[in-house]
Write a protein that holds these residues in place. Structure first.
Motif, PDB file in Angstrom:
ATOM      1  N   ALA A 161       0.842  -1.212   0.000  1.00  7.08           N
ATOM      2  CA  ALA A 161       0.000   0.000   0.000  1.00  7.08           C
ATOM      3  C   ALA A 161       0.870   1.252   0.000  1.00  7.08           C
ATOM      4  N   VAL A 162       1.940   1.247   0.777  1.00  3.76           N
ATOM      5  CA  VAL A 162       2.838   2.395   0.816  1.00  3.76           C
ATOM      6  C   VAL A 162       3.526   2.578  -0.538  1.00  3.76           C
ATOM      7  N   ALA A 163       3.955   1.471  -1.142  1.00  2.00           N
ATOM      8  CA  ALA A 163       4.602   1.540  -2.457  1.00  2.00           C
ATOM      9  C   ALA A 163       3.634   2.065  -3.516  1.00  2.00           C
ATOM     10  N   ARG A 164       2.376   1.640  -3.439  1.00  2.00           N
ATOM     11  CA  ARG A 164       1.379   2.106  -4.410  1.00  2.00           C
ATOM     12  C   ARG A 164       1.133   3.594  -4.239  1.00  2.00           C
ATOM     13  N   SER A 165       1.120   4.047  -3.006  1.00  2.00           N
ATOM     14  CA  SER A 165       0.834   5.465  -2.755  1.00  2.00           C
ATOM     15  C   SER A 165       1.938   6.352  -3.302  1.00  2.00           C
ATOM     16  N   GLY A 166       3.163   5.853  -3.290  1.00  2.00           N
ATOM     17  CA  GLY A 166       4.306   6.630  -3.786  1.00  2.00           C
ATOM     18  C   GLY A 166       4.466   7.949  -3.056  1.00  2.00           C
ATOM     19  N   GLY A 167       3.826   8.053  -1.898  1.00  5.06           N
ATOM     20  CA  GLY A 167       3.869   9.312  -1.169  1.00  5.06           C
ATOM     21  C   GLY A 167       2.767  10.260  -1.570  1.00  5.06           C
ATOM     22  N   ALA A 168       2.037   9.933  -2.655  1.00  4.81           N
ATOM     23  CA  ALA A 168       1.006  10.850  -3.127  1.00  4.81           C
ATOM     24  C   ALA A 168      -0.119  11.002  -2.121  1.00  4.81           C
ATOM     25  N   ALA A 169      -0.459   9.897  -1.449  1.00  7.75           N
ATOM     26  CA  ALA A 169      -1.538   9.960  -0.454  1.00  7.75           C
ATOM     27  C   ALA A 169      -1.140  10.775   0.741  1.00  7.75           C
ATOM     28  N   ALA A 170       0.153  11.054   0.837  1.00 14.52           N
ATOM     29  CA  ALA A 170       0.628  11.812   1.981  1.00 14.52           C
ATOM     30  C   ALA A 170       0.761  13.291   1.693  1.00 14.52           C
ATOM     31  N   ASP A 171       0.413  13.727   0.498  1.00 13.58           N
ATOM     32  CA  ASP A 171       0.541  15.158   0.161  1.00 13.58           C
ATOM     33  C   ASP A 171      -0.616  15.945   0.749  1.00 13.58           C
TER      34      ASP A 171
END
Length: 354
Positions: free
Chosen positions: A344-354
């Motif tokens: 899930a973290v790899a899929r998010s690529g950090g985008a979900a954390a923006d």
């Protein structure tokens, strides 16, 4: 929150977003923050509903965590605090050793504010009436007020060659940003504290180079301890800055210290914050984390603190040191025992954390 080198203010959505991705895959209830600093991350996680345990070795950091993580705003609300703050604000200025050391011999604050800091610092102990959390809330209000009228670039290794515009303002206590709910604030060496802690997730933001937070924020340590320390140098640092050393600030010891810390942590998930100005490269940290099973690195550019962009000046107005670069790269390493979380973290690529 006070100005702080390494502050995660601009990165908070990124950090809390990454933890949110983990939480959506496997519910996280407790988070341990072993290097809490200004408690900015712990405060943000508490606001999101996590039970947070904050730890730091510095006395000022412990006070901030007591107020911003441990104290419950329902118990220390504005209706209780405002009369106390008004009484402290009304105290007559009292110039003494603090004003002499930090406003006259050095220039962190203008003398009129130094005298107010002294009067309030002396008066708040009686107002706290032996309640350690109330004392921490009042001290936090004082630190925040002093930070709003200081004359630095955000670190206390030096001060500006001319008084900052904000330093002419009158210091005034305000109700700090307390949150409802409880947390826990500890003060100790992270290597020792970690041995006795269990949490669903640990967040680590260790010192990353040779510059100690005690040296960078010695005035806050003195304001908290109120111990009239012996000082040295133009910056009037506490003499114990030369003695209170962390293994994480020593290149030869930092790697072993971090490995020892990682080996003692009991949790399902771990989030480590670091950047490319530290002792270790990203690959070295990933190698240390592989015992956790799954590791993913998130990266983003980040503007360095203001002092790095304009340079530091001594009391004679001479620029000391060069501006080498104005941007670095921040890393978040998410280590987990869960393949589902890792994916899930790899899929998010950090985008979900923006």
């Amino acid at each position: 929150m006070v100005k702080y080198i390494g502050s995660k203010r601009a990165l908070l959505p990124w950090i809390t977003g990454a933890i949110g991705v983990i939480h959506r895959q496997e519910p996280v209830r407790t988070v341990a923050d072993l290097f809490s600093g200004t408690a900015r991350v712990g405060h943000a996680l508490k606001k999101q509903g996590f039970y947070v345990v904050s730890n730091d070795l510095m006395h000022y950091a412990h006070v901030l965590a007591q107020a911003l993580v441990e104290a419950d705003a329902r118990e220390y609300g504005p209706e209780r605090l405002e009369p106390v703050l008004q009484r402290l604000n009304a105290l007559p200025p009292r110039a003494g050793w603090f004003t002499h050391a930090y406003c006259e011999q050095s220039r962190y604050f203008q003398p009129h504010n130094g005298a107010r800091i002294e009067a309030i610092r002396e008066g708040l102990e009686a107002e706290a009436q032996g309640d350690p959390l109330l004392r921490a809330v009042l001290l936090t209000s004082l630190m925040l007020a002093a930070d709003r009228v200081d004359s630095t670039t955000g670190i206390q290794m030096a001060y500006l060659k001319q008084w900052a515009k904000r330093s002419y303002n009158d210091l005034r206590l305000e109700y700090p940003p307390l949150l409802p709910g409880r947390g826990r604030a500890l003060r100790g060496d992270a290597l020792e504290v970690a041995k006795g802690l269990e949490a669903d997730l640990f967040y680590l933001d260790p010192p990353y180079n040779q510059h100690s937070y005690l040296g960078n924020y010695h005035v806050w340590e003195t304001l908290t301890l109120w111990d009239q320390p012996q000082t040295y140098g133009v910056a009037h640092k506490r003499v114990d800055v030369q003695e209170r050393k962390s293994a994480f600030n020593l290149r030869r010891e930092a790697g072993e210290a971090l490995q020892r810390l990682l080996g003692s942590i009991r949790a399902r998930h771990l989030v480590v914050s670091f950047n490319d100005e530290g002792f270790f490269g990203a690959e070295a940290i990933e190698a240390m984390l592989r015992d956790w099973g799954y590791v993913h690195r998130l990266t983003r550019p980040h503007t360095r603190y203001v002092g790095a962009r304009i340079g530091i000046y001594n009391p004679r107005g001479q620029k000391v040191g060069k501006v080498s670069h104005t941007e670095n790269h921040e890393f978040l390493f998410v280590a987990t025992h869960s393949r589902k979380v890792h994916e899930a973290v790899a899929r998010s690529g950090g985008a979900a954390a923006d």
